[in-house]
Structure formats: C-alpha cells, structure tokens
Write a protein that holds these residues in place. Structure first.
Motif, PDB file in Angstrom:
ATOM      1  N   GLN A  38      10.144  -6.930  18.243  1.00  0.00           N
ATOM      2  CA  GLN A  38       9.582  -8.019  19.043  1.00  0.00           C
ATOM      3  C   GLN A  38       8.082  -8.191  18.822  1.00  0.00           C
ATOM      4  O   GLN A  38       7.475  -9.062  19.426  1.00  0.00           O
ATOM      5  N   ILE A  39       7.487  -7.369  17.985  1.00  0.00           N
ATOM      6  CA  ILE A  39       6.084  -7.526  17.598  1.00  0.00           C
ATOM      7  C   ILE A  39       6.115  -7.913  16.119  1.00  0.00           C
ATOM      8  O   ILE A  39       6.516  -7.103  15.272  1.00  0.00           O
ATOM      9  N   LYS A  40       5.708  -9.136  15.838  1.00  0.00           N
ATOM     10  CA  LYS A  40       5.839  -9.704  14.500  1.00  0.00           C
ATOM     11  C   LYS A  40       5.322  -8.788  13.390  1.00  0.00           C
ATOM     12  O   LYS A  40       5.930  -8.682  12.327  1.00  0.00           O
ATOM     13  N   GLU A  41       4.227  -8.137  13.621  1.00  0.00           N
ATOM     14  CA  GLU A  41       3.575  -7.329  12.586  1.00  0.00           C
ATOM     15  C   GLU A  41       4.124  -5.913  12.470  1.00  0.00           C
ATOM     16  O   GLU A  41       3.669  -5.149  11.620  1.00  0.00           O
ATOM     17  N   VAL A  42       5.083  -5.537  13.290  1.00  0.00           N
ATOM     18  CA  VAL A  42       5.510  -4.138  13.368  1.00  0.00           C
ATOM     19  C   VAL A  42       6.980  -3.975  12.986  1.00  0.00           C
ATOM     20  O   VAL A  42       7.849  -4.715  13.442  1.00  0.00           O
ATOM     21  N   GLN A  43       7.212  -2.966  12.136  1.00  0.00           N
ATOM     22  CA  GLN A  43       8.568  -2.563  11.775  1.00  0.00           C
ATOM     23  C   GLN A  43       8.660  -1.042  11.844  1.00  0.00           C
ATOM     24  O   GLN A  43       7.681  -0.351  11.546  1.00  0.00           O
ATOM     25  N   LEU A  44       9.803  -0.560  12.243  1.00  0.00           N
ATOM     26  CA  LEU A  44      10.094   0.862  12.123  1.00  0.00           C
ATOM     27  C   LEU A  44      10.922   1.002  10.855  1.00  0.00           C
ATOM     28  O   LEU A  44      11.840   0.207  10.628  1.00  0.00           O
ATOM     29  N   LYS A  45      10.578   1.995  10.027  1.00  0.00           N
ATOM     30  CA  LYS A  45      11.213   2.089   8.714  1.00  0.00           C
ATOM     31  C   LYS A  45      11.554   3.519   8.344  1.00  0.00           C
ATOM     32  O   LYS A  45      10.874   4.453   8.748  1.00  0.00           O
ATOM     33  N   PHE A  46      12.564   3.624   7.494  1.00  0.00           N
ATOM     34  CA  PHE A  46      12.879   4.849   6.779  1.00  0.00           C
ATOM     35  C   PHE A  46      12.500   4.595   5.324  1.00  0.00           C
ATOM     36  O   PHE A  46      12.683   3.493   4.820  1.00  0.00           O
ATOM     37  N   ASP A  47      12.013   5.618   4.633  1.00  0.00           N
ATOM     38  CA  ASP A  47      11.771   5.473   3.198  1.00  0.00           C
ATOM     39  C   ASP A  47      11.914   6.844   2.546  1.00  0.00           C
ATOM     40  O   ASP A  47      11.591   7.871   3.138  1.00  0.00           O
ATOM     41  N   LEU A  48      12.433   6.831   1.360  1.00  0.00           N
ATOM     42  CA  LEU A  48      12.501   8.026   0.525  1.00  0.00           C
ATOM     43  C   LEU A  48      12.115   7.563  -0.869  1.00  0.00           C
ATOM     44  O   LEU A  48      12.820   6.760  -1.473  1.00  0.00           O
ATOM     45  N   ASN A  49      10.957   8.014  -1.326  1.00  0.00           N
ATOM     46  CA  ASN A  49      10.472   7.584  -2.634  1.00  0.00           C
ATOM     47  C   ASN A  49       9.859   8.787  -3.361  1.00  0.00           C
ATOM     48  O   ASN A  49      10.015   9.922  -2.916  1.00  0.00           O
ATOM     49  N   ASP A  60       1.915  -4.562   9.520  1.00  0.00           N
ATOM     50  CA  ASP A  60       1.669  -5.370   8.346  1.00  0.00           C
ATOM     51  C   ASP A  60       1.345  -6.799   8.751  1.00  0.00           C
ATOM     52  O   ASP A  60       1.992  -7.364   9.636  1.00  0.00           O
ATOM     53  N   SER A  61       0.337  -7.363   8.123  1.00  0.00           N
ATOM     54  CA  SER A  61      -0.020  -8.762   8.338  1.00  0.00           C
ATOM     55  C   SER A  61      -0.751  -9.262   7.110  1.00  0.00           C
ATOM     56  O   SER A  61      -1.408  -8.489   6.407  1.00  0.00           O
ATOM     57  N   LYS A  62      -0.642 -10.546   6.850  1.00  0.00           N
ATOM     58  CA  LYS A  62      -1.402 -11.136   5.747  1.00  0.00           C
ATOM     59  C   LYS A  62      -2.898 -11.028   6.010  1.00  0.00           C
ATOM     60  O   LYS A  62      -3.691 -10.951   5.087  1.00  0.00           O
ATOM     61  N   LEU A  63      -3.273 -11.027   7.271  1.00  0.00           N
ATOM     62  CA  LEU A  63      -4.675 -10.934   7.664  1.00  0.00           C
ATOM     63  C   LEU A  63      -5.021  -9.487   8.027  1.00  0.00           C
ATOM     64  O   LEU A  63      -4.423  -8.913   8.944  1.00  0.00           O
ATOM     65  N   LYS A  93      -4.895   3.831   9.234  1.00  0.00           N
ATOM     66  CA  LYS A  93      -5.180   2.417   9.481  1.00  0.00           C
ATOM     67  C   LYS A  93      -5.006   1.588   8.206  1.00  0.00           C
ATOM     68  O   LYS A  93      -4.562   0.444   8.259  1.00  0.00           O
ATOM     69  N   ASP A  94      -5.363   2.167   7.074  1.00  0.00           N
ATOM     70  CA  ASP A  94      -5.268   1.488   5.781  1.00  0.00           C
ATOM     71  C   ASP A  94      -4.527   2.383   4.795  1.00  0.00           C
ATOM     72  O   ASP A  94      -5.143   3.158   4.067  1.00  0.00           O
ATOM     73  N   TYR A  95      -3.222   2.271   4.782  1.00  0.00           N
ATOM     74  CA  TYR A  95      -2.383   3.040   3.868  1.00  0.00           C
ATOM     75  C   TYR A  95      -1.992   2.097   2.738  1.00  0.00           C
ATOM     76  O   TYR A  95      -1.389   1.051   2.972  1.00  0.00           O
ATOM     77  N   PHE A  96      -2.336   2.459   1.511  1.00  0.00           N
ATOM     78  CA  PHE A  96      -2.034   1.591   0.379  1.00  0.00           C
ATOM     79  C   PHE A  96      -0.642   1.904  -0.150  1.00  0.00           C
ATOM     80  O   PHE A  96      -0.370   3.026  -0.580  1.00  0.00           O
ATOM     81  N   ILE A  97       0.232   0.914  -0.102  1.00  0.00           N
ATOM     82  CA  ILE A  97       1.554   1.037  -0.715  1.00  0.00           C
ATOM     83  C   ILE A  97       1.363   0.682  -2.187  1.00  0.00           C
ATOM     84  O   ILE A  97       1.001  -0.453  -2.510  1.00  0.00           O
ATOM     85  N   GLU A  98       1.563   1.664  -3.049  1.00  0.00           N
ATOM     86  CA  GLU A  98       1.246   1.530  -4.459  1.00  0.00           C
ATOM     87  C   GLU A  98       1.841   0.262  -5.068  1.00  0.00           C
ATOM     88  O   GLU A  98       3.022  -0.032  -4.906  1.00  0.00           O
ATOM     89  N   GLY A  99       0.970  -0.491  -5.746  1.00  0.00           N
ATOM     90  CA  GLY A  99       1.395  -1.720  -6.409  1.00  0.00           C
ATOM     91  C   GLY A  99       1.686  -2.856  -5.464  1.00  0.00           C
ATOM     92  O   GLY A  99       2.241  -3.881  -5.863  1.00  0.00           O
ATOM     93  N   PHE A 100       1.330  -2.681  -4.176  1.00  0.00           N
ATOM     94  CA  PHE A 100       1.715  -3.700  -3.203  1.00  0.00           C
ATOM     95  C   PHE A 100       0.516  -4.129  -2.366  1.00  0.00           C
ATOM     96  O   PHE A 100      -0.140  -5.100  -2.692  1.00  0.00           O
ATOM     97  N   LYS A 101       0.225  -3.407  -1.288  1.00  0.00           N
ATOM     98  CA  LYS A 101      -0.859  -3.811  -0.391  1.00  0.00           C
ATOM     99  C   LYS A 101      -1.156  -2.729   0.628  1.00  0.00           C
ATOM    100  O   LYS A 101      -0.449  -1.731   0.711  1.00  0.00           O
TER     101      LYS A 101
END
Length: 150
Positions: A38-49, A60-63, A93-101
């Motif tokens: 319900q918060i546009k900029e927020v997602q809960l995620k699982f990841d295995l990389n 996450d936001s464009k701004l 606060k600023d985590y860079f997702i490699e090759g992304f943003k």
C-alpha cells in the motif's frame, strides 16, 4: 558452469521449492505482503543471487528525493523495527543494485548462499521464511504511520 537454459531451470526449481516449503509451513506465497504494501515506493522481496540470500524491504522511486524521504520515515521508527527484527538487520539508504540503480534497503543477508548449491536449499528456505516472517511483522507495525507521512 551452467548454460543460460540450465541456469534458468535451476532458478525455477529453487523458487518452486521455496513455494512448496512456504506452503508446508502454512504460508502460501500469495499470503506474504510483498508487493501489496500500500506504499507505492515499498516492496518486500526475497532474492538469491551471486551475493547471497536476501530478505528485503526495498524502497524505490524514480526520484531520489522521494526514495530518501520514504527511507527516512522508516528510519524514524528504527527502534521499533529493530526490537522486532534484531541486530542483524542491515540499513542502507543508497544500495546500488549492480547494473541497475540505487534503492533504499532494509534487509537480512545470508552471505555465501548460492542458488547452485542445491544441498543447501533447505537452509536457504529456512532463512528466507523465518526472516520474512519477522520483517513483515515489523513492516506491518509501522506501515500506517509511514503511509500517513508519505
């Protein structure tokens, strides 16, 4: 080394296995909050990389200013979140997702995990399930006040 097709198949097998594990533990994958925050900029995620296993509140936001603003709202309630989640929860606060943003991340991290290490999948499932249960609870504790502020 895996071909592109073999790698894709391993990923499908892993996530199907995690869905079954979650169901056995009483949670269908569709019952997690994940994208329904319900918060546009927020997602809960699982990841295995290649960097390990992660259980994440991702902001996450464009701004950048909006992303930082939402992240700062969570930071205001850090003591509440940490009391539920424990000291191993990481904040960036600023985590860079490699090759992304850049994104904001509040997360658990299991270093050294690899999707190709099938012998360890059950321990990865246990990590992700237990940590998401805790992280989701903490998110729900502060969701309404964060939502009102953003």
């Amino acid at each position: 080394m895996y071909t592109k097709e073999e790698s894709k198949e391993v990923k499908i097998q892993f996530w199907d296995g995690f869905k079954r594990y979650s169901k056995e533990k009483g949670r269908k994958m569709t019952s997690w909050v994940l994208r329904g925050t319900q918060i546009k900029e927020v997602q809960l995620k699982f990841d295995l990389n290649e960097n390990g296993a992660f259980v994440i509140i991702q902001i996450d936001s464009k701004l950048d200013s909006k992303r930082h603003s939402v992240y700062e709202q969570f930071e205001k309630y850090k003591p509440v979140i940490m009391s539920t989640c424990g000291a191993d929860l990481k904040w960036e606060k600023d985590y860079f997702i490699e090759g992304f943003k850049d994104v904001g991340m509040i997360y658990y991290h299991l270093e050294g995990a690899s999707i190709y290490n099938k012998g360890e999948w059950k321990s990865y499932f246990e990590f992700m399930f237990s940590k998401m249960t805790i992280l989701e609870e903490a998110f729900l504790d502060v969701k309404d006040v964060v939502l009102q502020a953003v």
